[in-house]
Write a protein that holds these residues in place. Sequence first.
Motif, PDB file in Angstrom:
ATOM      1  N   VAL A 244      40.393 133.671 117.782  1.00 21.42           N
ATOM      2  CA  VAL A 244      40.016 132.728 116.724  1.00 21.42           C
ATOM      3  C   VAL A 244      38.926 131.825 117.293  1.00 21.42           C
ATOM      4  O   VAL A 244      39.067 131.282 118.394  1.00 21.42           O
ATOM      5  CB  VAL A 244      41.216 131.872 116.269  1.00 21.42           C
ATOM      6  N   LEU A 245      37.839 131.652 116.554  1.00 21.37           N
ATOM      7  CA  LEU A 245      36.737 130.797 116.981  1.00 21.37           C
ATOM      8  C   LEU A 245      36.963 129.388 116.458  1.00 21.37           C
ATOM      9  O   LEU A 245      37.158 129.191 115.259  1.00 21.37           O
ATOM     10  CB  LEU A 245      35.414 131.360 116.441  1.00 21.37           C
ATOM     11  N   GLY A 246      36.951 128.388 117.356  1.00 22.89           N
ATOM     12  CA  GLY A 246      37.125 127.019 116.897  1.00 22.89           C
ATOM     13  C   GLY A 246      37.415 126.048 118.011  1.00 22.89           C
ATOM     14  O   GLY A 246      37.549 126.422 119.180  1.00 22.89           O
ATOM     15  N   ASP A 247      37.519 124.782 117.646  1.00 26.80           N
ATOM     16  CA  ASP A 247      37.696 123.665 118.563  1.00 26.80           C
ATOM     17  C   ASP A 247      39.174 123.477 118.877  1.00 26.80           C
ATOM     18  O   ASP A 247      39.977 123.223 117.980  1.00 26.80           O
ATOM     19  CB  ASP A 247      37.120 122.403 117.913  1.00 26.80           C
ATOM     20  N   ALA A 248      39.528 123.568 120.151  1.00 28.51           N
ATOM     21  CA  ALA A 248      40.931 123.416 120.561  1.00 28.51           C
ATOM     22  C   ALA A 248      41.463 122.024 120.258  1.00 28.51           C
ATOM     23  O   ALA A 248      42.670 121.858 120.052  1.00 28.51           O
ATOM     24  CB  ALA A 248      41.069 123.722 122.054  1.00 28.51           C
ATOM     25  N   CYS A 249      40.603 121.021 120.233  1.00 30.02           N
ATOM     26  CA  CYS A 249      41.049 119.663 119.924  1.00 30.02           C
ATOM     27  C   CYS A 249      41.371 119.482 118.444  1.00 30.02           C
ATOM     28  O   CYS A 249      41.885 118.438 118.041  1.00 30.02           O
ATOM     29  CB  CYS A 249      39.998 118.644 120.362  1.00 30.02           C
ATOM     30  N   ASP A 250      41.059 120.490 117.650  1.00 28.55           N
ATOM     31  CA  ASP A 250      41.384 120.491 116.221  1.00 28.55           C
ATOM     32  C   ASP A 250      42.098 121.793 115.877  1.00 28.55           C
ATOM     33  O   ASP A 250      41.914 122.370 114.796  1.00 28.55           O
ATOM     34  CB  ASP A 250      40.086 120.344 115.410  1.00 28.55           C
ATOM     35  N   ALA A 251      42.926 122.254 116.811  1.00 26.48           N
ATOM     36  CA  ALA A 251      43.497 123.603 116.728  1.00 26.48           C
ATOM     37  C   ALA A 251      44.336 123.828 115.480  1.00 26.48           C
ATOM     38  O   ALA A 251      44.248 124.896 114.856  1.00 26.48           O
ATOM     39  CB  ALA A 251      44.334 123.881 117.980  1.00 26.48           C
ATOM     40  N   ALA A 252      45.153 122.872 115.107  1.00 29.33           N
ATOM     41  CA  ALA A 252      46.036 123.076 113.961  1.00 29.33           C
ATOM     42  C   ALA A 252      45.245 123.368 112.697  1.00 29.33           C
ATOM     43  O   ALA A 252      45.556 124.296 111.937  1.00 29.33           O
ATOM     44  CB  ALA A 252      46.935 121.852 113.766  1.00 29.33           C
ATOM     45  N   ARG A 253      44.186 122.591 112.462  1.00 32.10           N
ATOM     46  CA  ARG A 253      43.358 122.817 111.268  1.00 32.10           C
ATOM     47  C   ARG A 253      42.613 124.150 111.357  1.00 32.10           C
ATOM     48  O   ARG A 253      42.550 124.905 110.377  1.00 32.10           O
ATOM     49  CB  ARG A 253      42.359 121.679 111.096  1.00 32.10           C
ATOM     50  N   VAL A 254      42.046 124.437 112.530  1.00 34.21           N
ATOM     51  CA  VAL A 254      41.286 125.682 112.713  1.00 34.21           C
ATOM     52  C   VAL A 254      42.165 126.894 112.441  1.00 34.21           C
ATOM     53  O   VAL A 254      41.778 127.832 111.737  1.00 34.21           O
ATOM     54  CB  VAL A 254      40.696 125.750 114.134  1.00 34.21           C
ATOM     55  N   LEU A 255      43.362 126.882 112.975  1.00 36.86           N
ATOM     56  CA  LEU A 255      44.278 128.014 112.789  1.00 36.86           C
ATOM     57  C   LEU A 255      44.689 128.156 111.329  1.00 36.86           C
ATOM     58  O   LEU A 255      44.786 129.269 110.800  1.00 36.86           O
ATOM     59  CB  LEU A 255      45.506 127.835 113.675  1.00 36.86           C
ATOM     60  N   ALA A 256      44.926 127.024 110.670  1.00 32.05           N
ATOM     61  CA  ALA A 256      45.312 127.073 109.259  1.00 32.05           C
ATOM     62  C   ALA A 256      44.180 127.642 108.413  1.00 32.05           C
ATOM     63  O   ALA A 256      44.411 128.482 107.529  1.00 32.05           O
ATOM     64  CB  ALA A 256      45.690 125.678 108.774  1.00 32.05           C
ATOM     65  N   GLU A 257      42.940 127.205 108.682  1.00 28.39           N
ATOM     66  CA  GLU A 257      41.807 127.700 107.904  1.00 28.39           C
ATOM     67  C   GLU A 257      41.533 129.175 108.176  1.00 28.39           C
ATOM     68  O   GLU A 257      41.052 129.893 107.295  1.00 28.39           O
ATOM     69  CB  GLU A 257      40.563 126.861 108.213  1.00 28.39           C
ATOM     70  N   ALA A 258      41.860 129.629 109.394  1.00 29.29           N
ATOM     71  CA  ALA A 258      41.677 131.041 109.742  1.00 29.29           C
ATOM     72  C   ALA A 258      42.831 131.905 109.245  1.00 29.29           C
ATOM     73  O   ALA A 258      42.821 133.118 109.429  1.00 29.29           O
ATOM     74  CB  ALA A 258      41.532 131.189 111.258  1.00 29.29           C
ATOM     75  N   LYS A 259      43.829 131.254 108.639  1.00 29.77           N
ATOM     76  CA  LYS A 259      45.036 131.944 108.161  1.00 29.77           C
ATOM     77  C   LYS A 259      45.702 132.737 109.300  1.00 29.77           C
ATOM     78  O   LYS A 259      46.213 133.848 109.106  1.00 29.77           O
ATOM     79  CB  LYS A 259      44.717 132.862 106.981  1.00 29.77           C
ATOM     80  N   ALA A 260      45.664 132.137 110.491  1.00 26.93           N
ATOM     81  CA  ALA A 260      46.291 132.755 111.660  1.00 26.93           C
ATOM     82  C   ALA A 260      47.774 132.393 111.703  1.00 26.93           C
ATOM     83  O   ALA A 260      48.208 131.395 111.119  1.00 26.93           O
ATOM     84  CB  ALA A 260      45.610 132.268 112.938  1.00 26.93           C
ATOM     85  N   ASP A 261      48.522 133.212 112.403  1.00 27.54           N
ATOM     86  CA  ASP A 261      49.942 132.922 112.634  1.00 27.54           C
ATOM     87  C   ASP A 261      50.041 131.641 113.452  1.00 27.54           C
ATOM     88  O   ASP A 261      49.379 131.489 114.476  1.00 27.54           O
ATOM     89  CB  ASP A 261      50.580 134.089 113.397  1.00 27.54           C
ATOM     90  N   THR A 262      50.838 130.699 113.000  1.00 25.05           N
ATOM     91  CA  THR A 262      50.950 129.416 113.700  1.00 25.05           C
ATOM     92  C   THR A 262      52.337 129.191 114.293  1.00 25.05           C
ATOM     93  O   THR A 262      52.690 128.061 114.643  1.00 25.05           O
ATOM     94  CB  THR A 262      50.611 128.254 112.747  1.00 25.05           C
ATOM     95  N   HIS A 263      53.112 130.245 114.427  1.00 30.64           N
ATOM     96  CA  HIS A 263      54.435 130.129 115.046  1.00 30.64           C
ATOM     97  C   HIS A 263      54.322 130.582 116.504  1.00 30.64           C
ATOM     98  O   HIS A 263      54.309 131.778 116.799  1.00 30.64           O
ATOM     99  CB  HIS A 263      55.456 130.976 114.278  1.00 30.64           C
TER     100      HIS A 263
END
Length: 213
Positions: free
Chosen positions: A72-91
């Motif tokens: 997933v491409l994105g900023d680790a300091c904003d990881a929760a939002r980045v993962l949600a927008e990427a529709k990635a598994d967050t568990h």
Amino acid sequence: MVVDSPTSLGARARMRRWQMFTETFPAIEQAHVLDLGGTVETWRRAPVRPGRVTVLNLFEPGESEDGWIAPVLGDACDAARVLAEAKADTHFDVVFSNSLIEHVGGHARRTELARQVRALAPHFWVQTPYRYFPIEPHWLFPGMQFMPAAARVAVAEHWPLVHTRPRNTEEARREVLWTELVSITEMRDYFPTATILRERIFGLTKSIIATDS
């Protein structure tokens, strides 16, 4: 000695770190790991294979057709939002971060990264070079981390042992200003529930690891 040789000091240190990681998380083969700041290739080459790995990196985490690695491409300091927008598994079971926290851009950003780490999984493993080891690890120059910024830029631009030589002074300045080594006191503030492990070489602490297993 060849740097990437399995018998080199660096390779042996990395193997010891992986051993510490698996001893800390003995069920890692069944776990879902979130790697903040890592790469797909690192996990392909690692002697450890979790059940699943999500790799989040601001700069090209890599591509993967492996079913167990998801970049997933994105900023680790904003990881929760980045993962949600990427529709990635967050568990996730474990958040893993290796040599990232010293590069995110100051105390406020390190604090936010630590907040993300603590919130995204019940367990974490955050490694960083130790500020008070006598040789700065990115440029392999003694005491560089204690020098004025202008002197550090000169070292980054001209020191022959640098891992990757910058193309110009501007690039050297950017690399220097985005590298700020961290102390044990700071890591304890960022991760108040963590155990702080020390990686040593010749009896000196070379890097520190905050872990909550």
